[in-house]
Scaffold this active site. Structure first.
Site, PDB file in Angstrom:
ATOM      1  N   ASP A   2       2.786  -4.354   8.104  1.00  0.00           N
ATOM      2  CA  ASP A   2       1.883  -3.722   7.588  1.00  0.00           C
ATOM      3  C   ASP A   2       0.897  -4.151   8.165  1.00  0.00           C
ATOM      4  O   ASP A   2       0.522  -4.914   7.186  1.00  0.00           O
ATOM      5  CB  ASP A   2       1.820  -2.996   6.822  1.00  0.00           C
ATOM      6  CG  ASP A   2       0.752  -2.431   6.470  1.00  0.00           C
ATOM      7  OD1 ASP A   2      -0.616  -2.476   7.171  1.00  0.00           O
ATOM      8  OD2 ASP A   2       0.587  -1.532   4.967  1.00  0.00           O
ATOM      9  N   HIS A  47       1.321  -1.313  -0.396  1.00  0.00           N
ATOM     10  CA  HIS A  47      -0.176   0.127   0.150  1.00  0.00           C
ATOM     11  C   HIS A  47       1.108   1.582   0.366  1.00  0.00           C
ATOM     12  O   HIS A  47       1.546   1.136   0.348  1.00  0.00           O
ATOM     13  CB  HIS A  47      -0.775   0.203   1.482  1.00  0.00           C
ATOM     14  CG  HIS A  47      -2.002   1.270   1.684  1.00  0.00           C
ATOM     15  ND1 HIS A  47      -1.541   1.792   2.001  1.00  0.00           N
ATOM     16  CD2 HIS A  47      -3.222   0.693   0.877  1.00  0.00           C
ATOM     17  CE1 HIS A  47      -2.655   3.451   1.681  1.00  0.00           C
ATOM     18  NE2 HIS A  47      -3.634   1.827   1.258  1.00  0.00           N
ATOM     19  N   GLN A  97      -4.608  -5.183   7.270  1.00  0.00           N
ATOM     20  CA  GLN A  97      -5.720  -6.009   7.333  1.00  0.00           C
ATOM     21  C   GLN A  97      -6.028  -6.792   7.249  1.00  0.00           C
ATOM     22  O   GLN A  97      -6.693  -7.710   7.372  1.00  0.00           O
ATOM     23  CB  GLN A  97      -5.683  -6.092   5.075  1.00  0.00           C
ATOM     24  CG  GLN A  97      -5.909  -5.427   4.130  1.00  0.00           C
ATOM     25  CD  GLN A  97      -6.361  -4.401   4.464  1.00  0.00           C
ATOM     26  OE1 GLN A  97      -8.229  -5.383   5.147  1.00  0.00           O
ATOM     27  NE2 GLN A  97      -7.239  -2.907   3.946  1.00  0.00           N
ATOM     28  N   LYS A 100     -10.759  -0.137  10.385  1.00  0.00           N
ATOM     29  CA  LYS A 100     -11.118  -1.781   9.528  1.00  0.00           C
ATOM     30  C   LYS A 100     -11.298  -2.913  10.403  1.00  0.00           C
ATOM     31  O   LYS A 100     -11.822  -3.692  10.257  1.00  0.00           O
ATOM     32  CB  LYS A 100      -9.984  -1.823   9.098  1.00  0.00           C
ATOM     33  CG  LYS A 100      -9.053  -0.649   7.518  1.00  0.00           C
ATOM     34  CD  LYS A 100      -8.367  -1.216   7.166  1.00  0.00           C
ATOM     35  CE  LYS A 100      -7.022  -0.189   6.014  1.00  0.00           C
ATOM     36  NZ  LYS A 100      -7.967   0.130   5.322  1.00  0.00           N
ATOM     37  N   CYS A 112      -4.972   2.420  -3.744  1.00  0.00           N
ATOM     38  CA  CYS A 112      -3.393   2.760  -2.718  1.00  0.00           C
ATOM     39  C   CYS A 112      -2.148   1.671  -3.069  1.00  0.00           C
ATOM     40  O   CYS A 112      -1.338   1.421  -2.520  1.00  0.00           O
ATOM     41  CB  CYS A 112      -4.010   3.121  -1.495  1.00  0.00           C
ATOM     42  SG  CYS A 112      -4.550   4.638  -0.975  1.00  0.00           S
TER      43      CYS A 112
HETATM   44  C1  LIG Z   1      -2.888  -2.850   3.368  1.00  0.00           C
HETATM   45  C2  LIG Z   1      -3.345  -1.364   3.755  1.00  0.00           C
HETATM   46  N1  LIG Z   1      -2.164  -0.708   4.566  1.00  0.00           N
HETATM   47  C3  LIG Z   1      -1.813   0.524   5.173  1.00  0.00           C
HETATM   48  C4  LIG Z   1      -3.541   1.034   4.878  1.00  0.00           C
HETATM   49  C5  LIG Z   1      -3.172   2.840   5.618  1.00  0.00           C
HETATM   50  O1  LIG Z   1      -4.625   3.091   6.290  1.00  0.00           O
HETATM   51  P1  LIG Z   1      -4.968   3.743   7.515  1.00  0.00           P
HETATM   52  O2  LIG Z   1      -5.253   4.834   6.009  1.00  0.00           O
HETATM   53  O3  LIG Z   1      -5.711   3.452   8.353  1.00  0.00           O
HETATM   54  O4  LIG Z   1      -3.583   4.185   7.456  1.00  0.00           O
HETATM   55  C6  LIG Z   1      -4.604   0.918   4.356  1.00  0.00           C
HETATM   56  C7  LIG Z   1      -5.678   1.644   4.489  1.00  0.00           C
HETATM   57  O5  LIG Z   1      -6.840   1.043   3.560  1.00  0.00           O
HETATM   58  C8  LIG Z   1      -4.027  -0.897   3.597  1.00  0.00           C
HETATM   59  O6  LIG Z   1      -5.027  -1.538   3.460  1.00  0.00           O
END
Ligand SMILES: Cc1ncc(COP(=O)(O)O)c(C=O)c1O
Length: 422
Positions: A213, A137, A216, A239, A378
């Site tokens: 990260d 992401h 998810q 989430k 993203c």
């Molecule tokens: C795999 C992953 N990493 C990071 C993020 C970023 O999350 P946030 O926008 O809540 O910081 C997301 C959000 O869609 C994500 O799916």
């Protein structure tokens, strides 16, 4: 908390009756966009909230809102207790041995930036390698690009295979010389579940610090950072049934203790003079300013809710929904599903349908009351690699049902008829 918790479901997964009880906890599922029942298939972007979370936050504001860690009066003590209890609940939920290892941040993005700024700027030097994967992401890519540019470090990427998995054969070569390996536990586009423990252990063997990260993963499967053997993990509350505006950076205590502050100001200090400052211990050192107190309370309630349902059951149920969706999608011509087979994935499914643009597809589904994500998620570099500008993504969670998958399939068939695809 005033609403009752869901009864733990019987059996390995969630029974239809358990799902019906869960659904009753989500007021938004009573909405009827365009006169149709709301079918929410975008939980990977942000999940819906049960009444237990909404009421916990409401209760805080009505009965004991005050700033924390400062007031010497009853309601401030109640607020401080609730905030710290949320931290302890998070620590238990992710298998952390010590709640001080859980830093409250705004979201996963801020958690990753905290590591990049604080740990990264103290430890990464010119010529060092920062290893990422091709499925990251933007939140787990851009902060490392910035760090690499500033320090003269080099970025490397673990390739994604044709079936949407990480190419493990290349890992040791790529880890050679790496200071840090940052990767996602679950791909937000492909739904791939990565072998986190193995990746962390191999990173450690190569002398690299691991940053997971977990955005998810934490919402949809049991996560144990001790079992993972990671050094840092970041995730967002919104989430995982909790409110927006709060997330968690988990870090190994010895690493956090040695890190300089990221944001500075009130709440993170020990002694301040006009010309110098000493800093508080973790976690306070990384929580400058008034934190998101109501949101921490809400996140605590979300963790209690997921714990009562059982994360094993959440994971199994989501997997069953994903298997059902994949089977039904196979029955529709012109649908391309991106990502691995069911044995390596969770309930996040990206598709294209013929040459229908993802936004057109999502708009047609919206008229049926179905919420899906359309775009690059993203993940622009991954989209480029897949050779598509965008995909349509359906993501499932504990409140979705097999009937909603049928509705999705019917919506896709309708889109095909509108675009005259056979
Ligand atoms: C795999 C992953 N990493 C990071 C993020 C970023 O999350 P946030 O926008 O809540 O910081 C997301 C959000 O869609 C994500 O799916």
């Amino acid at each position: 908390m005033t609403a009752t918790m869901p009864q733990a479901a019987v059996g390995a997964s969630l029974s239809p009756a358990a799902v019906a009880r869960i659904r009753a906890d989500f007021p938004i599922l009573q909405e009827r966009p365009h006169g149709k029942p709301l079918i929410f298939l975008d939980s990977a972007a942000s999940s819906q909230k049960p009444v237990q979370v909404i009421e916990a936050m409401d209760d805080y504001y009505r009965r004991y809102h005050a700033n924390i860690h400062r007031g010497i009066y009853h309601i401030s003590e109640l607020a401080t207790e609730a905030y710290e209890e949320a931290r302890s609940a998070i620590a238990r939920f992710i298998g952390s041995p010590c709640s001080a290892e859980c830093i409250f941040v705004r979201n996963a993005t801020e958690g990753i930036n905290l590591v990049a700024y604080s740990w990264g700027r103290s430890n990464v030097r010119a010529g060092d390698v920062i290893l990422l994967t091709e499925m990251e992401h933007h939140s787990n890519l851009v902060p490392w690009q910035m760090l690499a540019q500033e320090k003269g470090a080099r970025l490397r990427f673990v390739p994604v295979t044709a079936d949407g998995r990480l190419d493990m054969n290349r890992l040791d070569t790529l880890l050679d010389g790496a200071r840090l390996f940052a990767f996602t536990a679950v791909s937000n586009t492909l739904g791939t579940i990565n072998p986190v423990r193995e990746l962390c252990l191999r990173a450690r063997a190569a002398g690299a610090v691991s940053v997971v990260d977990a955005c998810q993963a934490v919402p949809r499967m049991p996560v144990d950072v001790t079992q993972w053997q990671c050094d840092f993990a970041a995730f967002s509350s919104h989430k995982m049934l909790g409110p927006t505006g709060i997330g968690v950076l988990w870090g190994r205590k010895d690493l956090l203790d040695a890190m300089p502050p990221f944001l500075t100001g009130g709440g993170m200090i020990n002694v301040v003079r006009y010309d110098r400052t000493t800093f508080a211990d973790v976690p306070a050192r990384f929580e400058a300013g008034t934190p998101a107190i109501a949101e921490a309370v809400g996140l605590g309630a979300a963790v209690a809710y997921l714990t009562a349902v059982g994360m094993e059951r959440v994971a199994r149920y989501e997997h069953e929904l994903a298997a059902l969706a994949l089977e039904k999608l196979r029955g529709i011509g012109q649908v391309v599903v991106y990502g691995p087979g069911i044995e390596h994935r969770t309930g996040v499914i990206s598709i294209t349908v013929g040459d229908i643009h993802a936004h057109d597809l999502a708009s047609i589904l919206d008229r049926e009351g179905i919420c899906v994500r359309a775009g690059h998620h993203c993940n622009q570099p991954l989209m480029e690699k897949l050779g598509v500008p965008a995909t349509t993504r359906a993501s499932f969670y504990l409140y979705n049902t097999p009937d909603e998958i049928d509705a999705l399939i019917a919506g896709l068939e309708k889109a095909k008829r509108i675009f005259k695809l056979t």
